[in-house]
Structure formats: structure tokens, C-alpha cells
Design a protein around this motif. Structure first.
Motif, PDB file in Angstrom:
ATOM      1  N   LEU A 155       0.822  -1.198   0.000  1.00  0.00           N
ATOM      2  CA  LEU A 155       0.000   0.000   0.000  1.00  0.00           C
ATOM      3  C   LEU A 155       0.858   1.250   0.000  1.00  0.00           C
ATOM      4  O   LEU A 155       0.391   2.325  -0.371  1.00  0.00           O
ATOM      5  N   ALA A 156       2.115   1.125   0.413  1.00  0.00           N
ATOM      6  CA  ALA A 156       2.996   2.290   0.466  1.00  0.00           C
ATOM      7  C   ALA A 156       4.175   2.186  -0.478  1.00  0.00           C
ATOM      8  O   ALA A 156       4.930   3.127  -0.642  1.00  0.00           O
ATOM      9  N   ALA A 169      -4.421  13.837 -10.161  1.00  0.00           N
ATOM     10  CA  ALA A 169      -4.087  13.653  -8.750  1.00  0.00           C
ATOM     11  C   ALA A 169      -3.289  12.362  -8.632  1.00  0.00           C
ATOM     12  O   ALA A 169      -3.347  11.499  -9.513  1.00  0.00           O
ATOM     13  N   PHE A 170      -2.558  12.225  -7.514  1.00  0.00           N
ATOM     14  CA  PHE A 170      -1.710  11.056  -7.299  1.00  0.00           C
ATOM     15  C   PHE A 170      -2.255  10.222  -6.148  1.00  0.00           C
ATOM     16  O   PHE A 170      -2.796  10.759  -5.174  1.00  0.00           O
ATOM     17  N   SER A 171      -2.069   8.907  -6.228  1.00  0.00           N
ATOM     18  CA  SER A 171      -2.377   8.061  -5.079  1.00  0.00           C
ATOM     19  C   SER A 171      -1.404   8.392  -3.949  1.00  0.00           C
ATOM     20  O   SER A 171      -0.285   8.851  -4.186  1.00  0.00           O
ATOM     21  N   PRO A 172      -1.802   8.169  -2.678  1.00  0.00           N
ATOM     22  CA  PRO A 172      -1.014   8.684  -1.555  1.00  0.00           C
ATOM     23  C   PRO A 172       0.137   7.805  -1.100  1.00  0.00           C
ATOM     24  O   PRO A 172       0.861   8.192  -0.182  1.00  0.00           O
ATOM     25  N   ASP A 173       0.339   6.625  -1.705  1.00  0.00           N
ATOM     26  CA  ASP A 173       1.475   5.803  -1.334  1.00  0.00           C
ATOM     27  C   ASP A 173       2.771   6.520  -1.700  1.00  0.00           C
ATOM     28  O   ASP A 173       2.789   7.433  -2.536  1.00  0.00           O
ATOM     29  N   ALA A 208      -6.710  14.183  -4.162  1.00  0.00           N
ATOM     30  CA  ALA A 208      -6.687  12.967  -3.361  1.00  0.00           C
ATOM     31  C   ALA A 208      -6.138  13.281  -1.975  1.00  0.00           C
ATOM     32  O   ALA A 208      -5.218  14.092  -1.829  1.00  0.00           O
ATOM     33  N   ASP A 209      -6.688  12.625  -0.938  1.00  0.00           N
ATOM     34  CA  ASP A 209      -6.172  12.812   0.412  1.00  0.00           C
ATOM     35  C   ASP A 209      -5.228  11.678   0.789  1.00  0.00           C
ATOM     36  O   ASP A 209      -4.982  10.757  -0.002  1.00  0.00           O
ATOM     37  N   SER A 210      -4.697  11.718   2.015  1.00  0.00           N
ATOM     38  CA  SER A 210      -3.688  10.745   2.431  1.00  0.00           C
ATOM     39  C   SER A 210      -4.265   9.360   2.669  1.00  0.00           C
ATOM     40  O   SER A 210      -3.520   8.382   2.784  1.00  0.00           O
ATOM     41  N   GLN A 211      -5.589   9.242   2.735  1.00  0.00           N
ATOM     42  CA  GLN A 211      -6.243   7.951   2.914  1.00  0.00           C
ATOM     43  C   GLN A 211      -6.629   7.311   1.582  1.00  0.00           C
ATOM     44  O   GLN A 211      -7.189   6.217   1.561  1.00  0.00           O
ATOM     45  N   GLY A 212      -6.344   7.997   0.493  1.00  0.00           N
ATOM     46  CA  GLY A 212      -6.664   7.466  -0.822  1.00  0.00           C
ATOM     47  C   GLY A 212      -8.016   7.870  -1.353  1.00  0.00           C
ATOM     48  O   GLY A 212      -8.402   7.444  -2.447  1.00  0.00           O
ATOM     49  N   ASN A 213      -8.761   8.687  -0.621  1.00  0.00           N
ATOM     50  CA  ASN A 213     -10.057   9.159  -1.102  1.00  0.00           C
ATOM     51  C   ASN A 213      -9.873  10.227  -2.174  1.00  0.00           C
ATOM     52  O   ASN A 213      -8.906  10.992  -2.141  1.00  0.00           O
TER      53      ASN A 213
END
Length: 374
Positions: free
Chosen positions: A14-15, A289-293, A341-346
Motif C-alpha cells: 500500500l505504500a 491527482a496522485f495516489s497517496p502511497d 486525493a487525500d492521504s487515505q486514498g479518497n
């Protein structure tokens, strides 16, 4: 699509893009996991606006370091009785959608845009506002709405090679590693321009493929690689953790990628088959936007005229998945505009559909996990 259940040994996926296998079977699971794509479900009750407040056309959304959601809308698009209920143009919500504060509008010492277009909150919590149309300035405020800096001035565009005057800037992004402000400049000009985020001093600029920015000829659209220049509007510029600049060339129906010095790296067409009037106004790549991983494995692209969010592999630019279609119900899109996108992936999206009150909104799409690619 089937749901994927991660083993504890591979939660690190996930990261990052890899974890250390203990057996061959786990290694097989890793290969499968790397083919997974994120999934989302709309939260129809998000956010909660103070009683009797109304949103006009909602143009932009940004996320700060606390996962607070900042929304920019256009109060002056409300008419009649609704105009008296207009919320302030800048609104802050917590991640659950609870209202925190609102501010913005004309004030002393700066030119507030007539048409609010883009909002960005940088790593220091400072809030950047861009306008479009005839607006040729960018504004910086602290999180309480106190004015800090203006770059450019109203109605003062000097053309694509002018380093001091902007031309309808659409959106901004501060790259924390260098404290540089990247501007999608935008509706009047056709370029990316970079400033020092503290002083506003000009640093550099470029057009499509890293060239000197100039106007584009309509006859270039049929070239296999697309026009030699960005096509109005250049709608967003976002910088990844590894220093790649993703430019939403909305009019050119593509996302182009550069290093932070403006060297061209690659591009991907978004809905190149989309043509007006059968397909909206024929423009597609409105925002990214980017995914937060840590690796930011996924790139999300807001596709304006095809009314969907597209999920890409950020490194290869392969399209992996998509969701959404035209409509006004929760989870559907009117004129899709900006995405964050936020840090939780939303994910959060905005729409600029002028005639549909149901589309005057910001929507939250909750990250629900991963599923295998079809």
C-alpha cells in the motif's frame, strides 16, 4: 472484478511497489497485487454546509497536510434569492465533511478574480487562488485568509513569452522540495511557468514537448504525437514526489510529463476520439491527482467531456480503470473540472455545469480497497 485480500507480509504494497517474499507462493501473490487497481464509492452525504448557505459553480478542490478539504466556488454564479445565501468563495472542511471556516472575496491590496478557478494548499498551509477568463493574477493567502502575495495583475497579459505577466492562469502547485510554484497558464497563454513560491520571482517556462511556448495552429491536431504546443486551456500542473510534472493539456486531450526543468519525458492521450458536439466540448484531460502511497503508483485523471475519472499506472501511463458517466446523481458527473486525493486514498471532484443546480457540488469518493484488473 474480484476483491483482493492482502496478507500481512505484503501490507507494505500500500505504500510501495515491492515487499520481500518468504515463499514462492507469496511472490506469486505480489505479482498479482501489482496488477490491482484502487476502487471507490461515492459518499452522497459529504460535506455538510452551514444552514442556508448555497454553493455556486464549484470549480476546484485541494487537500492540506491535515487532510482538510478546501473548496473554491463561484458565488456570483448564483442568482435571485439564492445570491443572498451564497457561501464565501473559499471553504474549509475536515475529512468527515464538517465545516470549519469560509473566507475570500475582494479586499485591500489585491485583485480578487471575477471568476474563481483553481485552489491549491501548499506544504506550509498557504492557500493559492487562480482565476480564468480575463483574470491574469495569482493570489496567495495564509490559512486564515490574510493576503500574502500577488503575482501578475488583472487584465495585464503580455503573451506566451512574458515572464512577469500571466494570461488566464488556471491552477497552481507548489513543489515542496524546491519551494517553486508551478502555474498552468492556461486560458490566455499556453504554457507552464514557474516562480519562487516565497518571492514570486520568475524562474522558467515552457510549452508542449518542452519547447518555447507559442500559439498553436488548429491544423496540427492530426499529428500522431499531437500539436507541437499546448492547446488552450492548459488546465493543471501537478508535481509528483519523484519530481515529474504532470500537465493537463485539456484542449490537446492529453497529459504531458516533464522533469522540473521542463524537459519532456512522455505523454498519454485521454479520450482522443472525443469530438464536439457529440462529446461535450471535445476537451478531456482537466486535472490530475496522485495516489497517496510513497511511490504514487496511480495517476488519476479527471476526464471533462467523457465525464469520468481514469486510473493510470503513473510510471507507464497505461490506463488501468475508469469510473463515472454523465448525470446529476451521486457518483455521476456534470462538467468534471478539478480532482484531488487525500492521504487515505479518497478522491474529491468538482463540476462546473452552469444550468444544473444538482451539479453545483464537490463529491467525495471513498477508497474501498483494491480489485483485480479485468
Amino acid at each position: 472484478m474480484k476483491n483482493l485480500v492482502f496478507t500481512a507480509s505484503c501490507i507494505a504494497l500500500l505504500a510501495s511497489t515491492a515487499c520481500t517474499p518468504a515463499t514462492d507462493s507469496i511472490a506469486t501473490d505480489i505479482v498479482v497485487a501489482q496488477r490491482e487497481v484502487p476502487q471507490f464509492a461515492v459518499d452522497p452525504g459529504w460535506p455538510t454546509l452551514p444552514a442556508n448557505w448555497k454553493l455556486g459553480i464549484v470549480s476546484s478542490v485541494a487537500i492540506d497536510a491535515q487532510d482538510h478539504v478546501w473548496v473554491l466556488h463561484r458565488p456570483r454564479t448564483l442568482e435571485g434569492a439564492e445570491a443572498a445565501q451564497a457561501a464565501p468563495p473559499v471553504l474549509e472542511f475536515d475529512n468527515a465533511g464538517n465545516f470549519i471556516q469560509g473566507w475570500g472575496g475582494p479586499g485591500i491590496g489585491y485583485d480578487w478574480p471575477e471568476t474563481e478557478h483553481g485552489i491549491h494548499v501548499d506544504h506550509s498551509g498557504q492557500v493559492w487562488i487562480a482565476g480564468n477568463g480575463t483574470e491574469d493574477q495569482i493570489l496567495k493567502f495564509n490559512s486564515r485568509g490574510e493576503f500574502l502575495l500577488q503575482i501578475g495583475s488583472r487584465d495585464s497579459a503580455g503573451g506566451n513569452t512574458d515572464p512577469l505577466r500571466l494570461g488566464g492562469p488556471a491552477d497552481t502547485f507548489v513543489h515542496a522540495a524546491t519551494n517553486e510554484l508551478f502555474v498552468a497558464d492556461g486560458y490566455g497563454n499556453q504554457r507552464v511557468i514557474v516562480y519562487d513560491a516565497s518571492s514570486g520571482q520568475f524562474k522558467r517556462m515552457w510549452g508542449a514537448f518542452g519547447s518555447t511556448p507559442t500559439a498553436v495552429s488548429d491544423t496540427e491536431a492530426e499529428r500522431p504525437e499531437g500539436p507541437t504546443q499546448f492547446v488552450q486551456p492548459v488546465h493543471a500542473a501537478r508535481v509528483s514526489n519523484d519530481g515529474r510534472v504532470y500537465v493537463s493539456d485539456r484542449g490537446g486531450k492529453r497529459v504531458q510529463v516533464f522533469n522540473t526543468d521542463g524537459k519532456y519525458l512522455q505523454q498519454v492521450f485521454i479520450g482522443r476520439e472525443c469530438e464536439a458536439p457529440e462529446c461535450g466540448n471535445g476537451q478531456t484531460a482537466a486535472s490530475t491527482a496522485f495516489s497517496p502511497d510513497v511511490e504514487q503508483r496511480f495517476l488519476y485523471v479527471g476526464n471533462r467531456s467523457q465525464a469520468k475519472v481514469m486510473v493510470l499506472d503513473r510510471q507507464t501511463l497505461e490506463v488501468l480503470d475508469e469510473f463515472g458517466h454523465w448525470g446529476s446523481a451521486p457518483g455521476e458527473f456534470g462538467t468534471l473540472h478539478h480532482i484531488a486525493a487525500d492521504s487515505q486514498g479518497n478522491l474529491y471532484t468538482t463540476e462546473v455545469t452552469p444550468l444544473q443546480p444538482e451539479n453545483r457540488r464537490v463529491q467525495k469518493f471513498v477508497f474501498t480497497g483494491f480489485a483485480t484488473k479485468d
